[in-house]
Design a protein around this motif. Sequence first.
Motif, PDB file in Angstrom:
ATOM      1  N   GLU A   1      -4.845 -12.132  -1.819  1.00 55.50           N
ATOM      2  CA  GLU A   1      -3.969 -11.021  -2.207  1.00 55.50           C
ATOM      3  C   GLU A   1      -4.781 -10.063  -3.058  1.00 55.50           C
ATOM      4  O   GLU A   1      -5.166 -10.390  -4.177  1.00 55.50           O
ATOM      5  CB  GLU A   1      -2.770 -11.550  -2.996  1.00 55.50           C
ATOM      6  N   ALA A   2      -5.037  -8.865  -2.526  1.00 57.51           N
ATOM      7  CA  ALA A   2      -5.908  -7.938  -3.251  1.00 57.51           C
ATOM      8  C   ALA A   2      -5.413  -7.745  -4.684  1.00 57.51           C
ATOM      9  O   ALA A   2      -6.174  -7.878  -5.642  1.00 57.51           O
ATOM     10  CB  ALA A   2      -5.964  -6.611  -2.513  1.00 57.51           C
ATOM     11  N   SER A   3      -4.147  -7.431  -4.834  1.00 52.33           N
ATOM     12  CA  SER A   3      -3.598  -7.268  -6.184  1.00 52.33           C
ATOM     13  C   SER A   3      -2.200  -7.858  -6.259  1.00 52.33           C
ATOM     14  O   SER A   3      -1.900  -8.723  -7.074  1.00 52.33           O
ATOM     15  CB  SER A   3      -3.557  -5.779  -6.554  1.00 52.33           C
ATOM     16  N   GLY A   4      -1.336  -7.361  -5.372  1.00 56.42           N
ATOM     17  CA  GLY A   4       0.083  -7.634  -5.546  1.00 56.42           C
ATOM     18  C   GLY A   4       0.636  -6.612  -6.523  1.00 56.42           C
ATOM     19  O   GLY A   4      -0.066  -6.167  -7.449  1.00 56.42           O
TER      20      GLY A   4
ATOM     21  N   THR B   1      -2.687  -6.196   9.700  1.00 61.63           N
ATOM     22  CA  THR B   1      -3.262  -6.564  11.000  1.00 61.63           C
ATOM     23  C   THR B   1      -3.548  -5.285  11.772  1.00 61.63           C
ATOM     24  O   THR B   1      -2.669  -4.451  11.970  1.00 61.63           O
ATOM     25  CB  THR B   1      -2.274  -7.377  11.863  1.00 61.63           C
TER      26      THR B   1
ATOM     27  N   ASN C   1      -4.153  -1.963  -9.885  1.00 57.87           N
ATOM     28  CA  ASN C   1      -2.887  -1.332  -9.489  1.00 57.87           C
ATOM     29  C   ASN C   1      -1.898  -1.251 -10.648  1.00 57.87           C
ATOM     30  O   ASN C   1      -2.047  -1.926 -11.665  1.00 57.87           O
ATOM     31  CB  ASN C   1      -2.215  -2.146  -8.373  1.00 57.87           C
TER      32      ASN C   1
ATOM     33  N   HIS D   1      -7.754  -2.022   0.168  1.00 54.70           N
ATOM     34  CA  HIS D   1      -6.576  -2.795  -0.256  1.00 54.70           C
ATOM     35  C   HIS D   1      -6.522  -4.192   0.330  1.00 54.70           C
ATOM     36  O   HIS D   1      -5.516  -4.881   0.186  1.00 54.70           O
ATOM     37  CB  HIS D   1      -5.291  -2.078   0.144  1.00 54.70           C
TER      38      HIS D   1
ATOM     39  N   LEU E   1       0.820  -1.217   0.000  1.00 52.02           N
ATOM     40  CA  LEU E   1       0.000   0.000   0.000  1.00 52.02           C
ATOM     41  C   LEU E   1       0.858   1.272   0.000  1.00 52.02           C
ATOM     42  O   LEU E   1       0.544   2.243  -0.685  1.00 52.02           O
ATOM     43  CB  LEU E   1      -0.956  -0.046   1.193  1.00 52.02           C
TER      44      LEU E   1
ATOM     45  N   TYR F   1      -0.914 -15.694   4.675  1.00 53.19           N
ATOM     46  CA  TYR F   1      -1.711 -15.825   3.456  1.00 53.19           C
ATOM     47  C   TYR F   1      -0.855 -15.791   2.183  1.00 53.19           C
ATOM     48  O   TYR F   1      -1.241 -16.304   1.145  1.00 53.19           O
ATOM     49  CB  TYR F   1      -2.835 -14.774   3.417  1.00 53.19           C
TER      50      TYR F   1
HETATM   51  C1  26W Z   1      -4.521  -1.478  10.159  1.00 54.04           C
HETATM   52  C2  26W Z   1      -3.457  -2.425   9.758  1.00 54.04           C
HETATM   53  C3  26W Z   1      -3.261  -2.468   8.304  1.00 54.04           C
HETATM   54  C4  26W Z   1      -2.078  -2.055   7.757  1.00 54.04           C
HETATM   55  C5  26W Z   1      -1.885  -2.084   6.396  1.00 54.04           C
HETATM   56  C6  26W Z   1      -4.272  -2.911   7.478  1.00 54.04           C
HETATM   57  C7  26W Z   1      -4.092  -2.934   6.133  1.00 54.04           C
HETATM   58  C8  26W Z   1      -2.901  -2.523   5.583  1.00 54.04           C
HETATM   59  C9  26W Z   1      -2.702  -2.516   4.089  1.00 54.04           C
HETATM   60  C10 26W Z   1      -4.017  -2.292   3.382  1.00 54.04           C
HETATM   61  C11 26W Z   1      -2.034  -3.745   3.641  1.00 54.04           C
HETATM   62  C12 26W Z   1      -1.531  -3.641   2.237  1.00 54.04           C
HETATM   63  O1  26W Z   1      -0.479  -3.090   1.996  1.00 54.04           O
HETATM   64  N1  26W Z   1      -2.266  -4.216   1.297  1.00 54.04           N
HETATM   65  C13 26W Z   1      -1.716  -4.429  -0.027  1.00 54.04           C
HETATM   66  O2  26W Z   1      -2.025  -3.342  -0.869  1.00 54.04           O
HETATM   67  C14 26W Z   1      -1.374  -3.473  -2.120  1.00 54.04           C
HETATM   68  C15 26W Z   1      -1.637  -2.227  -2.917  1.00 54.04           C
HETATM   69  O3  26W Z   1      -2.973  -2.153  -3.292  1.00 54.04           O
HETATM   70  C16 26W Z   1      -1.855  -4.724  -2.843  1.00 54.04           C
HETATM   71  O4  26W Z   1      -1.144  -4.875  -4.034  1.00 54.04           O
HETATM   72  C17 26W Z   1      -1.652  -5.954  -1.963  1.00 54.04           C
HETATM   73  O5  26W Z   1      -2.226  -7.086  -2.567  1.00 54.04           O
HETATM   74  C18 26W Z   1      -2.270  -5.717  -0.595  1.00 54.04           C
HETATM   75  O6  26W Z   1      -1.954  -6.788   0.283  1.00 54.04           O
END
Ligand code: 26W
Length: 768
Positions: A611-614, A247, A425, A330, A112, A512
Amino acid sequence: MQFDREAFLRETDRILHAEYETDLRSATNKELYNALSRAVMGLCWEDWSKERRTQKKRCGYFSAEFLMGRAIFSNLLNLGLLEDAREALSSVQRDLNDFEEVEDAALGNGGLGRLAACYLESAASMNIPLDGYGIRYRYGLFRQTFVDGYQHEEGDDWTKWGDPWSVRVERDAVIVSFADQKVRAVPYDMPIFGYRNGVVNTLRLWASEPVQEFDFAAFNEMHGEHTAQENFAATKITDVLYPNDNTMVGKILRLRQQYFMVSASLQDIMRKQKEKGADLRELDRAYCFQLNDTHPVIAIPELLRLLQAEGLTFEEAFGVCSRCFNFTNHTILAEALEKWDALALSDILPNVFREIEKCQQRLQAEGQGDKFYIIRDNVVHMANLAIYVSARVNGVAEIHTNILKRETFRDWYERTPEKFVNITNGITPRRWMLLNNPKMVAQIDSRIGTAWHTDLKRLQEMKGHIEDMLPVFGAIKRENKQKLADYIRVHEGVELSPDFIFDVQVKRLHEYKRQLLNAFSILYFYYAIKDGEITDFPPTAFIFGAKAAPGYYNAKGIIKYINEIAKLVNADEQVSKFMKVVFVQNYNVSYAEKIVCAADVSEQISLAGMEASGTSNMKFMLNGTVTLGTLDGANVEICEEAGRENNYIFGATVEEVAAIKQFYCPREIAEGNHKLKRVLETLVNGTFSDDKGMLRHIYDSLLNDYNPDRFLVLYDFADYVRVKEQLLRDYGTQDFDRKCLVNMASVGKFSADRSVTDYNELIWKLNG
Ligand code: 26W
C-alpha cells in the motif's frame, strides 16, 4: 462572506421562476437544489474571475481522476454559508438535508482520485494557485448493488440532478486530433472554494464532442451514416471512467482519453500564453504541471510536439518540459505500471510517438547502456518517460518513496538522486471532520479554539484536554454510530447496535489489501464461539465497503464470500449476539463521510510494502479511531506520530516479506493450524453457496497456484488474530478511548494542507 438571507431566498426564487416556472414552496428537491446552487455560484463569480486574472505562476494538476463526491455541502461549508443556507431554507419549510439525494461526482476509482480532490480543496484553502485538469466522464464509477451476494454493476449517471456547479466554457473549446479522428474538447469549469478565504481555484474537466454538428441535410440525403458514426465515436471518448484501480488494461480507448485530456489542457494553456505575448521558451515561469501517476504522462511528448510546432528546437522544448513536469508515483504493483504497445501508440498518435522516440534517442545518447530505456521490445514504459523528463519524482509516504529508490526505480534513483523526494499524502480536515463530525468539532473548538481548522498540527493542543474529553468523546461517537446504524438498516437491511464495536474496512477491493484476511478472522471467531471456546466475545459489528473492478474475478469472489459469511453469522441466533457482519453497497465518498466518524477500529491490513500510502487510515485517525494494521504505507508514520502503543500493529515487516517469500509454502501453514484450515475449507466444502465457482478460485490462488498466496494472507493470519482479539478486549476501557483521542490529537501531519504546502515548497514554488 456577508449573507443576506432575504436576498438569497429572493434570488433562489427568481431562478426557480425563470428556469422551472415554480417557486420556493412548490419546487421539487431537484429544482430547489439547482436553483440554490446557482444562487451560490452567483455570489462567487467575482472572486472566481479575480483569481483567473491574477498574474501568478500556477500549477496544473493533471489527473485522469477527481473523486469529488458531493459538492453542495462542502462548498457551502467552505464559503461559510452552511448554517445560513440551512436556516434560510427552513424559514420556508425546506430542508437542506434533502440534498443528500444528490449523486456523488464519482469521477475516480479510489485513493488516487480522492487525493486529487483533497489537494484541490487544500490548495485553495492555503491560497496556492493550483488548478485541476481532467476528464468530464459522462458516467463515473459504476453503482454497485449485490444480487445474491454477487456484485452487480450499473451505470452511474452522476448529473441526474443536473450539474449546477459547472460552467461550460464554449469559448475555450479546442480540437484534439488522432490519426483517424478529430474531436472537439469543451471545458466545464468547477469552482474550488478555499476555506473561508475568498480564494476560488478551478477544476477544468474536458468533454469530447463531434467537430461538426450533426449534419441533418446530409443525413436526409442518405449520406448521413458516416457523420453519425463519427459523432458517435467522438462522444465516446469521455463516455465512461475505466473502473480499474491498480491494474493496467491496454485499451486504446483509455489511451485516447489520456491524450484527449492532456492535449486539450496544454493547447488551452499555450493559447493563453500566446495571447499574453509570452515567450514559450519561458513557459515554466507561468506554469508547472503535476502528473498524477502515469495516466497523464503522455502530456510530455504532447508538449514537446506543441512547442516545436511554435518554432522551438527539440532541445529547447525538452528544456521547457524538464522544468515544467513533475511526476507522482502511487503504486509499486507491477500490474499497475502503465505500458503501451509501441505499434498501437504510433498508429493513433504518430507525431506524439515520434517525440517519445526522440526522448529515447536522447537518453541513449547519454551512453549509459541499456539500463535506461523508454521503449524496449516495442513497449513504451510511461513511468520511465516520466522520470527521465520530470524535474521531480515523488512517492506518497516515507516507506513507499524508499521502496521506489531502493527497488522499483533504483537505477533511475542512482542516476539522478536529486530528483527523488517524498511527500506523504494528506486529507482535507474540512470534508473529513468539519463537515461530517460537527459535534466533535464543537467540543474541540470549545477547548482549543478553531485555529486547527486550517492548521491541523494545532490539534495537539487537545492533548491537555484528553481526560476531560473522554465522556463527550464516547457520547458523540455513540451518536455517530447510531446514525450509521440507522442508515445501514434502511439501505442494507441489517440491524446493528451502537453498543457493538464498529470494526471497519472500507477501500477498493484488492487482494493486496487483504479483505480476505479480515474475512478469515471473522470465521475463525465464529467457529470459536460455536464451539464454546470463546464465551465472552466482545460484541462486534464487522463492516465492509468496497467496489471490485468488474473484470477482477478474485476480487468479486471475495465480495461474494464476505456476503455469504454475513448471511451465516447474522442468521445464527447464538453467534449474532456477539457479532454481525455487513458489506455495504455502493461504498463512495458520501458513505465514507458517514462511516469514518462512526468507527472504533480502522482496518489497514495490506501486506507490508504494497500500500503506497493509504488515506482512509488518516480519515479514521482524524475522527478518533485506532488503527489495526501492518507497518505499511502511512501506517508507519501514523505510529511515529501517535505512538505504536496507541495502535494495534501486527504482521511481517517489509524487510521480512522478501525473506519469507523465498521459501514460502502456504500449504504448510494451513496443515499446521487446524483452525485456519477449517476456515479455508469453507471456500470449497459447500458451507457457502456459489454457483459461479468463485470461491474455489480463491482457494486455489491461496494453495494451488504456481505462486500461491502472493500476499501472505496465511502467513500473517495467526498474528492478526492475536492482535485483533487483544484490541477487541481492550475496547470499552478508558484506556482505549484515550488511545483514540491521542490518535486524533496527533493527526496534524496528515493534513492535505501540509502536503500541498510541501509540494509547493519542494516542487512548484508558486507565490514565491
Ligand atoms: C492503469 C491502471 C491504474 C489505475 C489506478 C493504475 C494505478 C492506479 C492508481 C495509482 C491506484 C491508486 O489509487 N493508488 C493509491 O493511491 C493513493 C493516493 O496516493 C494511495 O494512498 C494508495 O495507497 C494507492 O493504492
